[in-house]
Write a protein that holds these residues in place. Sequence first.
Motif, PDB file in Angstrom:
ATOM      1  N   GLN B  18      -0.574 -11.608  -2.888  1.00  0.00           N
ATOM      2  CA  GLN B  18      -0.189 -10.423  -2.108  1.00  0.00           C
ATOM      3  C   GLN B  18      -1.433  -9.670  -1.634  1.00  0.00           C
ATOM      4  O   GLN B  18      -1.499  -9.205  -0.498  1.00  0.00           O
ATOM      5  CB  GLN B  18       0.692  -9.511  -2.955  1.00  0.00           C
ATOM      6  CG  GLN B  18       2.096 -10.050  -3.201  1.00  0.00           C
ATOM      7  CD  GLN B  18       2.890  -9.133  -4.105  1.00  0.00           C
ATOM      8  OE1 GLN B  18       2.452  -8.821  -5.227  1.00  0.00           O
ATOM      9  NE2 GLN B  18       4.048  -8.697  -3.630  1.00  0.00           N
ATOM     10  N   ALA B  21      -2.995 -11.471   1.185  1.00  0.00           N
ATOM     11  CA  ALA B  21      -2.193 -11.341   2.417  1.00  0.00           C
ATOM     12  C   ALA B  21      -2.531 -10.046   3.154  1.00  0.00           C
ATOM     13  O   ALA B  21      -2.461  -9.982   4.383  1.00  0.00           O
ATOM     14  CB  ALA B  21      -0.708 -11.384   2.070  1.00  0.00           C
ATOM     15  N   HIS B  82       2.775  -5.984   4.045  1.00  0.00           N
ATOM     16  CA  HIS B  82       1.769  -6.401   3.051  1.00  0.00           C
ATOM     17  C   HIS B  82       1.228  -5.279   2.179  1.00  0.00           C
ATOM     18  O   HIS B  82       0.907  -5.495   1.013  1.00  0.00           O
ATOM     19  CB  HIS B  82       0.607  -7.099   3.781  1.00  0.00           C
ATOM     20  CG  HIS B  82       1.018  -8.304   4.545  1.00  0.00           C
ATOM     21  ND1 HIS B  82       1.629  -9.397   3.958  1.00  0.00           N
ATOM     22  CD2 HIS B  82       0.945  -8.589   5.872  1.00  0.00           C
ATOM     23  CE1 HIS B  82       1.895 -10.304   4.884  1.00  0.00           C
ATOM     24  NE2 HIS B  82       1.508  -9.841   6.057  1.00  0.00           N
TER      25      HIS B  82
END
Lengths: 97, 97
Positions: B18, B21, B82
């Motif tokens: 994450q 990203a 994100h």
Amino acid sequence: MIRHVVLFTWSPEATEEQKAAVAAGLSALPGQIPQIRSYAFGPDAGINTGNHDFAVVADFDDEDAYTAYRDHPAHQAVIADHIRPILASRAAVQYAC
Amino acid sequence: MIRHVVLFTWSPEATEEQKAAVAAGLSALPGQIPQIRSYAFGPDAGINTGNHDFAVVADFDDEDAYTAYRDHPAHQAVIADHIRPILASRAAVQYAC
């Protein structure tokens, strides 16, 4: 390159003179600390609500140059004399870029 | 010039994927938002304790250019997709420099 970014919020009692003294103190540092490659600071422009009050962005060749700045007596004096007395909160990051 | 500085801390549950990203999403923005003059972001280097986790520093010609970036759909998508899902805290300043 290492970039040091620090954001401050000032205490409600902070006067405009005290805030101006922070900028004045910081403005002397590039002349005293040769490791500083780029140094840009200033008060929040008031574009968005909920922001911090002041930002400093400083660039250094590497980590050692940054820590030399961090620990330099002139930098520590600005912190002790001008920043800490009116500081409410501080947020910082150092990152490679 | 207006400099936009934002620092994030991530939630403890945030995964490395994450976090990666976020960087990937941000890296596409200069190609999508022509008002960006300079764009440098990255994770904290771990030099000091108590820091935030991630920094973005972006430069714009003026306030209108910054708000075009702030409100641009591509930027808003990176925030929604994100950043917000793993965000614990945010500190920001925009300042003239």
